[in-house]
Scaffold this motif. Structure first.
Motif, PDB file in Angstrom:
ATOM      1  N   TYR A   1       0.820  -1.211   0.000  1.00  0.00           N
ATOM      2  CA  TYR A   1       0.000   0.000   0.000  1.00  0.00           C
ATOM      3  C   TYR A   1       0.859   1.268   0.000  1.00  0.00           C
ATOM      4  O   TYR A   1       2.069   1.234   0.236  1.00  0.00           O
ATOM      5  CB  TYR A   1      -0.929   0.006   1.218  1.00  0.00           C
ATOM      6  CG  TYR A   1      -0.301  -0.470   2.497  1.00  0.00           C
ATOM      7  CD1 TYR A   1       0.581   0.325   3.214  1.00  0.00           C
ATOM      8  CD2 TYR A   1      -0.560  -1.760   2.968  1.00  0.00           C
ATOM      9  CE1 TYR A   1       1.168  -0.127   4.377  1.00  0.00           C
ATOM     10  CE2 TYR A   1       0.031  -2.225   4.140  1.00  0.00           C
ATOM     11  CZ  TYR A   1       0.896  -1.397   4.841  1.00  0.00           C
ATOM     12  OH  TYR A   1       1.476  -1.856   5.985  1.00  0.00           O
ATOM     13  N   VAL A   2       0.194   2.374  -0.237  1.00  0.00           N
ATOM     14  CA  VAL A   2       0.833   3.684  -0.162  1.00  0.00           C
ATOM     15  C   VAL A   2       0.241   4.463   1.006  1.00  0.00           C
ATOM     16  O   VAL A   2      -0.894   4.227   1.424  1.00  0.00           O
ATOM     17  CB  VAL A   2       0.655   4.507  -1.459  1.00  0.00           C
ATOM     18  CG1 VAL A   2       1.398   3.864  -2.614  1.00  0.00           C
ATOM     19  CG2 VAL A   2      -0.814   4.706  -1.800  1.00  0.00           C
TER      20      VAL A   2
ATOM     21  N   MET B   1      -4.208   5.821   3.855  1.00  0.00           N
ATOM     22  CA  MET B   1      -3.425   4.626   3.532  1.00  0.00           C
ATOM     23  C   MET B   1      -4.276   3.756   2.622  1.00  0.00           C
ATOM     24  O   MET B   1      -5.449   3.500   2.921  1.00  0.00           O
ATOM     25  CB  MET B   1      -3.061   3.863   4.804  1.00  0.00           C
ATOM     26  CG  MET B   1      -2.138   2.681   4.571  1.00  0.00           C
ATOM     27  SD  MET B   1      -1.557   2.016   6.155  1.00  0.00           S
ATOM     28  CE  MET B   1      -2.144   0.340   6.030  1.00  0.00           C
ATOM     29  N   PHE B   2      -3.696   3.307   1.511  1.00  0.00           N
ATOM     30  CA  PHE B   2      -4.504   2.644   0.481  1.00  0.00           C
ATOM     31  C   PHE B   2      -3.678   1.592  -0.238  1.00  0.00           C
ATOM     32  O   PHE B   2      -2.575   1.874  -0.713  1.00  0.00           O
ATOM     33  CB  PHE B   2      -5.009   3.693  -0.513  1.00  0.00           C
ATOM     34  CG  PHE B   2      -5.663   3.139  -1.753  1.00  0.00           C
ATOM     35  CD1 PHE B   2      -6.719   2.244  -1.656  1.00  0.00           C
ATOM     36  CD2 PHE B   2      -5.232   3.519  -3.009  1.00  0.00           C
ATOM     37  CE1 PHE B   2      -7.332   1.726  -2.796  1.00  0.00           C
ATOM     38  CE2 PHE B   2      -5.839   3.025  -4.155  1.00  0.00           C
ATOM     39  CZ  PHE B   2      -6.891   2.125  -4.045  1.00  0.00           C
ATOM     40  N   GLY B   3      -4.237   0.364  -0.316  1.00  0.00           N
ATOM     41  CA  GLY B   3      -3.598  -0.671  -1.108  1.00  0.00           C
ATOM     42  C   GLY B   3      -3.674  -2.041  -0.460  1.00  0.00           C
ATOM     43  O   GLY B   3      -4.225  -2.209   0.631  1.00  0.00           O
ATOM     44  N   PRO B   4      -3.130  -3.059  -1.116  1.00  0.00           N
ATOM     45  CA  PRO B   4      -3.284  -4.449  -0.666  1.00  0.00           C
ATOM     46  C   PRO B   4      -2.474  -4.756   0.588  1.00  0.00           C
ATOM     47  O   PRO B   4      -1.393  -4.215   0.810  1.00  0.00           O
ATOM     48  CB  PRO B   4      -2.774  -5.262  -1.862  1.00  0.00           C
ATOM     49  CG  PRO B   4      -1.799  -4.349  -2.539  1.00  0.00           C
ATOM     50  CD  PRO B   4      -2.362  -2.979  -2.378  1.00  0.00           C
TER      51      PRO B   4
ATOM     52  N   ARG C   1      -6.896  -8.297   2.255  1.00  0.00           N
ATOM     53  CA  ARG C   1      -7.801  -7.172   2.025  1.00  0.00           C
ATOM     54  C   ARG C   1      -7.059  -6.054   1.308  1.00  0.00           C
ATOM     55  O   ARG C   1      -5.823  -6.036   1.249  1.00  0.00           O
ATOM     56  CB  ARG C   1      -8.328  -6.643   3.360  1.00  0.00           C
ATOM     57  CG  ARG C   1      -7.239  -6.168   4.318  1.00  0.00           C
ATOM     58  CD  ARG C   1      -7.824  -5.804   5.659  1.00  0.00           C
ATOM     59  NE  ARG C   1      -6.796  -5.629   6.666  1.00  0.00           N
ATOM     60  CZ  ARG C   1      -7.041  -5.436   7.955  1.00  0.00           C
ATOM     61  NH1 ARG C   1      -8.295  -5.385   8.374  1.00  0.00           N
ATOM     62  NH2 ARG C   1      -6.072  -5.281   8.825  1.00  0.00           N
ATOM     63  N   THR C   2      -7.837  -5.140   0.775  1.00  0.00           N
ATOM     64  CA  THR C   2      -7.292  -3.901   0.255  1.00  0.00           C
ATOM     65  C   THR C   2      -7.594  -2.829   1.296  1.00  0.00           C
ATOM     66  O   THR C   2      -8.756  -2.546   1.585  1.00  0.00           O
ATOM     67  CB  THR C   2      -7.921  -3.533  -1.099  1.00  0.00           C
ATOM     68  OG1 THR C   2      -7.570  -4.537  -2.063  1.00  0.00           O
ATOM     69  CG2 THR C   2      -7.402  -2.187  -1.580  1.00  0.00           C
TER      70      THR C   2
END
Length: 369
Positions: A101-102, A123-126, A134-135
């Motif tokens: 994630y970023v 915060m976003f991503g796998p 989860r994402t």
């Protein structure tokens, strides 16, 4: 590679394709350097690519390491704008446990200290660890990082191929998530995150009445154990006799053996029936929460000034590329088109590799046969 300049009126706050000079735009973290667990980054296109030079991105270079890398840009606020955060990730290996994630947040005072304690806005991503997949989509609100109430789908299953992640944050306090161009979520920040205090709470002064019956079933008062019901599982064998050679002094006092009772019917229990006095599950009545305060600016952040990767990975070799933060979907779409072309090449190469492995296995079996 550098991206073309945006048209007038279009804001591209940050764009990176990891071409020439990327090291001058990104700062590796030294947060975990002192304990020897800080991982390093390298430039790689991976084993499958369309154009090696064009498809290179930054890659986590080791296993079982913390990886930190961030880039700064001119601070801005997303007030009144649709904000798009998008990037590309390729897991060359199954990560086993770790993230891809970023984090995006306010300007960093010292990028070298970037790590888990660093405040961020989004915060976003796998993210995966064992069976938990989860994402992530986490929003910071009043100093607290708030996870979505329910997990978003995890799409990073095709190890070795690239996936493109897009978040759109809108001024109407809604968010939309797309992975590989497919919408996997669209909904409300107010409803799907516990950013605000609840509108209603249970009345602390409301008590369950003393005569409230919350047992839905009861023993049947008319059900009685039948006469002659036998509950003894074992009985003394009445047919057994003391052996002729039994010596009480040497063998002890003789006792007849115990055998299964042929009359045994099992443990008797009273029949259960519906309770006519049952009133249902009791819960305190709801009242307005005096601490509830609405906020129509949940989506808004006053300062975006960095984007970074702050990750723990059991298995590394993850490649990140084509990062963009913008308010214009056409700019983000250009990177999606680039991903589509790469994805086709990767899928064909992966299929060919799988076929070759199958052929090699067949040859091995034939040679052993």
């Amino acid at each position: 590679m550098s991206s073309p300049l945006p048209q007038e009126g279009i804001d591209v706050y940050f764009s990176e394709t990891f071409g020439d000079g990327w090291e001058s735009r990104w700062t590796p973290s030294e947060w975990k350097k002192s304990d020897g667990t800080q991982g390093t980054w390298q430039l790689s296109a991976g084993k499958w690519f369309a154009n090696e030079a064009e498809d290179k991105g930054v890659q986590t270079a080791e296993d079982s390491r913390f990886f930190g890398l961030s880039a700064g840009f001119d601070s801005f606020s997303n007030e009144g704008k649709e904000l798009i955060i998008q990037y590309q990730a390729k897991y060359e290996k199954d990560i086993e446990c770790g993230g891809g994630y970023v984090k995006v947040g306010p300007k960093l005072s010292d990028p070298k200290t970037f790590g888990d304690p660093t405040p961020y806005n989004i915060m976003f991503g796998p993210d995966k660890c064992g069976y938990m997949k989860r994402t992530h989509l986490i929003f910071s609100y009043k100093g607290k990082n708030v996870l979505k109430k329910s997990d978003l789908a995890y799409k990073q299953e095709g190890e070795g191929t690239s996936h493109v992640y897009r978040l759109i944050l809108k001024p109407d306090n809604t968010a939309k998530v797309e992975i590989d161009g497919e919408k996997i979520y669209e909904g409300s920040l107010k409803e799907d995150w516990e950013l605000l205090a609840p509108k209603e709470i249970k009345d602390p002064d409301d008590k369950k009445p003393s005569d409230w019956v919350d047992d839905s079933m009861m023993d049947d008062p008319e059900d009685k154990k039948p006469d002659g019901w036998v509950e003894e599982k074992k009985i003394v064998d009445a047919k057994a006799t003391k052996p002729d050679d039994w010596d009480d002094e040497e063998d002890g006092e003789w006792e007849a053996p115990v055998i299964d009772n042929p009359e045994y019917k099992g443990e008797w229990t009273v029949k259960r029936i519906s309770n006519p006095a049952y009133k249902g599950f009791w819960e305190a009545k709801k009242i307005a929460n005096p601490e509830y305060v609405d906020d129509d600016n949940l989506y808004k952040y006053d300062d975006f000034g960095f984007i970074g990767f702050d990750l723990w990975q059991v298995k590394g070799n993850t490649i990140f590329d084509n990062v963009i933060i913008t308010d214009d979907v056409k700019e983000a779409d250009a990177f999606v088109e680039k991903w589509k072309a790469l994805s086709e090449v990767e899928k064909e190469a992966k299929s060919a590799a799988a076929s070759k492995d199958d052929d090699d296995d067949d040859d091995t079996r034939r040679s052993k046969g």
